[in-house]
Scaffold this active site. Sequence first.
Site, PDB file in Angstrom:
ATOM      1  N   LYS A  79      24.746 119.086  48.481  1.00  0.00           N
ATOM      2  CA  LYS A  79      23.476 118.650  49.561  1.00  0.00           C
ATOM      3  C   LYS A  79      22.326 119.305  49.266  1.00  0.00           C
ATOM      4  O   LYS A  79      21.232 118.779  49.157  1.00  0.00           O
ATOM      5  CB  LYS A  79      23.839 118.991  50.836  1.00  0.00           C
ATOM      6  CG  LYS A  79      23.320 118.009  52.231  1.00  0.00           C
ATOM      7  CD  LYS A  79      24.120 118.249  53.512  1.00  0.00           C
ATOM      8  CE  LYS A  79      23.557 117.738  54.515  1.00  0.00           C
ATOM      9  NZ  LYS A  79      24.083 118.194  55.675  1.00  0.00           N
ATOM     10  N   GLU A 115      17.110 121.583  71.144  1.00  0.00           N
ATOM     11  CA  GLU A 115      16.338 120.521  70.385  1.00  0.00           C
ATOM     12  C   GLU A 115      16.431 119.561  71.145  1.00  0.00           C
ATOM     13  O   GLU A 115      17.258 119.122  71.902  1.00  0.00           O
ATOM     14  CB  GLU A 115      16.811 120.177  69.279  1.00  0.00           C
ATOM     15  CG  GLU A 115      18.397 119.818  68.748  1.00  0.00           C
ATOM     16  CD  GLU A 115      18.672 118.485  69.182  1.00  0.00           C
ATOM     17  OE1 GLU A 115      17.822 117.593  69.134  1.00  0.00           O
ATOM     18  OE2 GLU A 115      19.864 118.272  69.227  1.00  0.00           O
ATOM     19  N   LEU A 164      15.578 116.201  69.981  1.00  0.00           N
ATOM     20  CA  LEU A 164      15.073 114.867  69.086  1.00  0.00           C
ATOM     21  C   LEU A 164      16.123 113.918  69.162  1.00  0.00           C
ATOM     22  O   LEU A 164      17.245 113.896  69.168  1.00  0.00           O
ATOM     23  CB  LEU A 164      15.439 115.691  67.702  1.00  0.00           C
ATOM     24  CG  LEU A 164      14.637 117.113  67.343  1.00  0.00           C
ATOM     25  CD1 LEU A 164      15.241 117.430  66.095  1.00  0.00           C
ATOM     26  CD2 LEU A 164      13.135 116.979  67.723  1.00  0.00           C
ATOM     27  N   LYS A 189      17.777 100.387  80.058  1.00  0.00           N
ATOM     28  CA  LYS A 189      18.012  99.053  79.268  1.00  0.00           C
ATOM     29  C   LYS A 189      19.745  98.928  79.441  1.00  0.00           C
ATOM     30  O   LYS A 189      20.543  99.665  78.880  1.00  0.00           O
ATOM     31  CB  LYS A 189      17.559  99.165  78.042  1.00  0.00           C
ATOM     32  CG  LYS A 189      16.220  98.957  77.755  1.00  0.00           C
ATOM     33  CD  LYS A 189      15.944  98.388  76.236  1.00  0.00           C
ATOM     34  CE  LYS A 189      15.075  99.803  75.736  1.00  0.00           C
ATOM     35  NZ  LYS A 189      15.087 100.067  74.608  1.00  0.00           N
ATOM     36  N   GLY A 211      26.205 105.580  72.705  1.00  0.00           N
ATOM     37  CA  GLY A 211      26.904 106.207  71.591  1.00  0.00           C
ATOM     38  C   GLY A 211      26.147 107.190  71.071  1.00  0.00           C
ATOM     39  O   GLY A 211      25.401 107.939  71.580  1.00  0.00           O
ATOM     40  N   CYS A 266      25.409 112.348  70.159  1.00  0.00           N
ATOM     41  CA  CYS A 266      24.974 113.364  71.183  1.00  0.00           C
ATOM     42  C   CYS A 266      25.564 113.215  72.711  1.00  0.00           C
ATOM     43  O   CYS A 266      26.275 113.822  73.236  1.00  0.00           O
ATOM     44  CB  CYS A 266      23.522 113.530  70.974  1.00  0.00           C
ATOM     45  SG  CYS A 266      22.709 114.013  69.545  1.00  0.00           S
TER      46      CYS A 266
END
Length: 448
Positions: free
Chosen positions: A35, A154, A156, A270, A276, A279
Amino acid sequence: MKVCVIGTGYVGLVSGVCLAEIGHDVICVDKDEAKISLLKEGKIPIYEEGLEELVKNNYESKKLVFDSNTSYGIRESDIVFICVGTPPLPSGKPNLAAIDDVARMIGKSLNGYKIILNKSTVPIGSAKRIRKIIKENQDRGNGNYEFDIVSNPEFLKEGEAVKDAFFPERIVIGSNSEKAINIMKKLYEPIIKQDFNYAKKNTNKKQKVPILITDSTSSELIKYASNAFLATKISFVNEIANICERIGANILDVTYGMGLDKRIGSRFMKAGIGWGGSCFPKDVRALSYTAEEYGSQASILNAVIQVNNQQRFKVVQKAMDLLGIIDDKVIGVLGLAFKPNTDDTREAPSITVVNKFLELGAEVRVYDPIVKDYPDNLDKGAIFAKSSYEALKGANLMVLVTECGEFLDLDFERIKKLLTDPNIIDGRNFLDKKKLQDIGFKYVGIGN
Ligand code: UGA
């Protein structure tokens, strides 16, 4: 400041590049050497809007470097960000193996005062656990340097992570150390004041970002409770959508009407096939697990999970209502990621839906604008199409499961000719129902 970010998943990479962009010197480390090599070549292992260019620019200007030696990264830095994964165990309890490994490595590598900052979503009480592991390993190793643990969760959203990192709605700092809190305020000063080049170029709103200082346990809970609340909002709306179907009301008008009340708000309202991703499912389960572990009832959280698990099967039920026996029918599925603008299919409701269609004997053709590799959690047998039209050719039913922008621009006159039967199930209430009905489609939405 010198910062080491451990873990180059989407949280680590986005946090690292954001810190570099606001002026810090960042070493992003990952034990996965392959990576790191890819990152050094400018190849980003995940899809995240705007990320590639930012990584490239900061790598070229040497504000951001990549290394596979975690210990080196720790030794070179004043602040160490822990951004490794905490995937759920079958019980719902998060697996802390990666966090524990990192804490051991930090203990062995400390060479001066450092702030150890936890960005990963970790179980309540983890700050104490990390402190203990660092101490134990330090005692066996190289002396007794001072360090502080900070919880800095976080917030995000995948697909919007870069934007959320630069323009957060809040920064939460959990620590009981004055020294650490002051360093954290300095670290985030450009973000708090919205005073850095990227902000100047990308927004004309210059609003100070609120910073909340609290203890580490409350900070950890803020993260879980925020995700759980958002998931609750969606499950609630889906339950109301199901009531709409029974009584003949329209969920779009109902949620609009509710959202006009500022106390309720219009976001995350909505209705569809449910939530899903990597998180919400993990965090709601983990919070429910923690509640029960500490002798508290998690009745709402458990109901939220239950509603969500059932919601994805509504689409299958609707397909049965339209087609009768599913065996041997051809179904074209549009979208596969758990939401638009990402290639992430982890715990995506769409996967459950496609797997169920396959189990029932359908020929399933799927198309997603971003997901290009066959997901591990998708049962074998689904056919990957190169376009929506290819997925829909000769199908008895079109099912939209992810609200990708390009589906709005589809030529539905052409699709009507491609389909064997003019059936559309819109699992996200995304398409123009009236327009489709005027063309001659049998349109089925969710609570709509
Ligand atoms: C979520 C949170 O929104 C972030 O604040 C948090 O930082 C992140 O988890 C995390 O813990 O790392 P994310 O999982 O990227 O972000 O996705 P969301 O945009 O929150 O969507 C979650 C799911 O809810 C998706 O499947 C989406 O389709 C669904 N959803 C969302 C709805 O069904 N209805 C809505 O109105 C909104």
